[in-house]
Design an enzyme around this catalytic site. Structure first.
Site, PDB file in Angstrom:
ATOM      1  N   VAL A 177       9.899  99.146  34.950  1.00 60.24           N
ATOM      2  CA  VAL A 177       9.800 100.357  34.130  1.00 60.24           C
ATOM      3  C   VAL A 177       8.605 100.209  33.198  1.00 60.24           C
ATOM      4  O   VAL A 177       8.479  99.212  32.481  1.00 60.24           O
ATOM      5  CB  VAL A 177      11.092 100.572  33.305  1.00 60.24           C
ATOM      6  N   ALA A 224       6.583  97.453  28.866  1.00 67.53           N
ATOM      7  CA  ALA A 224       7.170  97.565  30.207  1.00 67.53           C
ATOM      8  C   ALA A 224       8.288  96.531  30.319  1.00 67.53           C
ATOM      9  O   ALA A 224       8.441  95.671  29.437  1.00 67.53           O
ATOM     10  CB  ALA A 224       6.127  97.293  31.278  1.00 67.53           C
ATOM     11  N   LYS A 225       9.062  96.592  31.350  1.00 66.03           N
ATOM     12  CA  LYS A 225      10.034  95.542  31.628  1.00 66.03           C
ATOM     13  C   LYS A 225      10.393  95.593  33.097  1.00 66.03           C
ATOM     14  O   LYS A 225      10.309  96.662  33.733  1.00 66.03           O
ATOM     15  CB  LYS A 225      11.306  95.761  30.809  1.00 66.03           C
ATOM     16  N   GLY A 226      10.787  94.465  33.634  1.00 63.75           N
ATOM     17  CA  GLY A 226      11.243  94.417  35.013  1.00 63.75           C
ATOM     18  C   GLY A 226      12.581  93.717  35.071  1.00 63.75           C
ATOM     19  O   GLY A 226      12.968  93.010  34.133  1.00 63.75           O
ATOM     20  N   ASP A 232      11.431  86.210  31.366  1.00 65.58           N
ATOM     21  CA  ASP A 232      12.461  86.681  30.435  1.00 65.58           C
ATOM     22  C   ASP A 232      13.759  85.958  30.813  1.00 65.58           C
ATOM     23  O   ASP A 232      13.721  84.964  31.562  1.00 65.58           O
ATOM     24  CB  ASP A 232      12.589  88.209  30.516  1.00 65.58           C
TER      25      ASP A 232
END
Ligand code: NAD
Length: 418
Positions: free
Chosen positions: A63, A108-110, A149
């Protein structure tokens, strides 16, 4: 605890803090709408051959929330609950965090819905490569730069870099948090824990708390928690209780943190550490402390326990460990909460240094990294603390206001709306 975390909307929780900041800043409805909508989202199905010859299909996300201030930036989480709602929330959180830390990135992040503890190294390698090739059209050194993360680590980043490089040529700057041998930065592994310690030292000083005599209770002993513990212990702070997902340990005098680090490395958990008494993880928050450090997962401090927690200061080293309801309880009880977007920004700050080193093909010494990290963390803390001092805002309210205002200003200057 897990059920409660599942029922609530992680994105809804970030939005509560965002809405408050937007209101105080007087942002227009249009800009507010822009900031609650992720710019771009990708959901991918990831078929992976398992070691026993069977096939599993995992679900992954990337995202990209906002890139007004620079390329998208954010970790990739490997966790059974890394669903779209959670990844959206964390992407939005990254936007305000990078702005508050004043690094030239967006948010952003995944995530991949998987329990990494249940996969072998070769399965994780194949899953990471599948994920990377499925999102590679969205990422790149000037587009979107993933990092480790929860549940992922430097090895994951080495695999991502390698997979991206197969199609695009050698590109270390496409991910940060890599091992040193393949373009990682000295100081990156410890950066989030170290940055949290810099913030704690500054806040303790302002609040009249003497760290040397403090009792610290810590949840999570992974990258962030174990590095925070090592650094805090080295500075003379007393860590009396630590818990992870498998167990906990308590020693009223102090825990021998270097020994605990070695033990956890060997056993995969702090459970069973002989230097203290065993502690069921659910009892961790019943132990009295001066500083409480959640460094594991979200929503662990909520309306069911915030009223009874005995501490003087909460340091959010994890993302979203304190729910908005718990935040309100702490505010009423006069217990300051230093928020995630400030406390754990050290990771993305040193990721920024790693990215610049990769782009320049020039590496920095560790002292330079740590000094520059300290300078940025203290600058961010000072901005937040001075807003808190001159108003009745909480640290979280002030931090959000600063982050959101910087992103709004960049969006306006770039003339986003056409
Ligand atoms: P990690 O996977 O290295 O470690 C996670 C730790 O949390 C482990 O000790 C695990 O046992 C523990 N844990 C997991 N579930 C738990 C539970 N239910 N109860 C108690 N303990 C539990 O992850 P990490 O990289 O240290 O990340 C921790 C937090 O910090 C996450 O919220 C992450 O988003 C945030 N964060 C990490 C970084 C980074 O640089 N790694 C940067 C910013 C924020």
């Amino acid at each position: 605890m897990a059920d409660q975390a599942q029922e609530r909307s992680a994105q809804g929780d970030v939005k509560i803090s965002f809405d408050g900041a937007a209101e105080r800043l007087g942002l227009s409805q249009g800009v507010r709408r822009l900031f609650v909508e992720p710019w771009r989202e990708l959901r991918v199905a990831l078929p992976v051959r398992m070691d026993d010859g069977s096939m599993e299909v995992f679900i992954g996300y990337r995202v990209q929330h906002n890139a007004a201030r620079g390329p998208y930036k954010g970790g990739v989480r490997f966790h059974p609950r890394a669903n779209q709602d959670e990844v959206r929330a964390l992407a939005m959180l990254m936007t305000w965090k990078t702005a508050l830390a004043d690094v030239p990135f967006g948010g952003a992040k995944g995530g991949i819905m998987v329990d990494p503890h249940k996969l072998s190294a070769s399965e994780l390698n194949r899953l990471t490569r599948r994920y990377t090739s499925s999102i590679q059209h969205l990422i790149g050194p000037h587009r979107d730069i993933p990092a480790p993360d929860l549940g992922s680590n430097a090895q994951t980043m080495a695999w991502m870099m390698d997979e991206y490089g197969q199609a695009n040529g050698y590109t270390p700057s496409v991910v940060t948090g890599k091992p040193i041998e393949v373009g990682g930065s000295l100081g990156r592994e410890a950066a989030t824990g170290r940055g949290a310690m810099y913030v704690l030292q500054a806040a303790a000083n302002d609040l009249g708390i003497e760290l040397r005599h403090c009792r610290i209770v810590l949840q999570g002993f992974g990258n962030v928690g174990s590095w925070f513990a090592r650094i805090a212990h080295g500075e003379g702070a007393r860590i009396v209780a630590v818990a992870d997902h498998l167990g906990g340990v308590y020693n009223d005098r102090l825990l021998d943190i270097p020994a605990l680090v070695d033990y956890a490395k060997e056993h995969g958990s702090v459970a069973g550490f002989p230097g203290g008494t065993p502690l069921p993880p659910e009892d961790l928050f019943t132990i009295e402390s001066d500083i409480l450090v959640p460094a594991a997962i979200e929503n662990v401090i909520n309306e069911s326990n915030a009223g009874s927690i005995k501490t003087r200061l909460v340091l959010e080293a994890a993302n979203q460990p304190v729910t908005p309801e718990a935040d309100a309880i702490f505010k009423e009880r006069g217990i300051p909460v230093l928020p995630d977007i400030l406390v754990n920004a050290g990771g993305v700050v040193v990721s920024y240094f790693e990215w610049t080193q990769n782009l320049q093909q020039y590496s920095w010494g560790e002292d330079r990294v740590n000094d520059a990290l300290k300078e940025r963390m203290l600058r961010a803390y000072d901005a937040v603390a001075s807003l808190v001092k001159n108003s009745d805002r909480t640290f979280r309210e002030a931090a959000y206001e600063i982050g959101v205002e910087r992103v709004a200003r960049a969006a306006e200057l770039r003339g986003f709306v056409v």
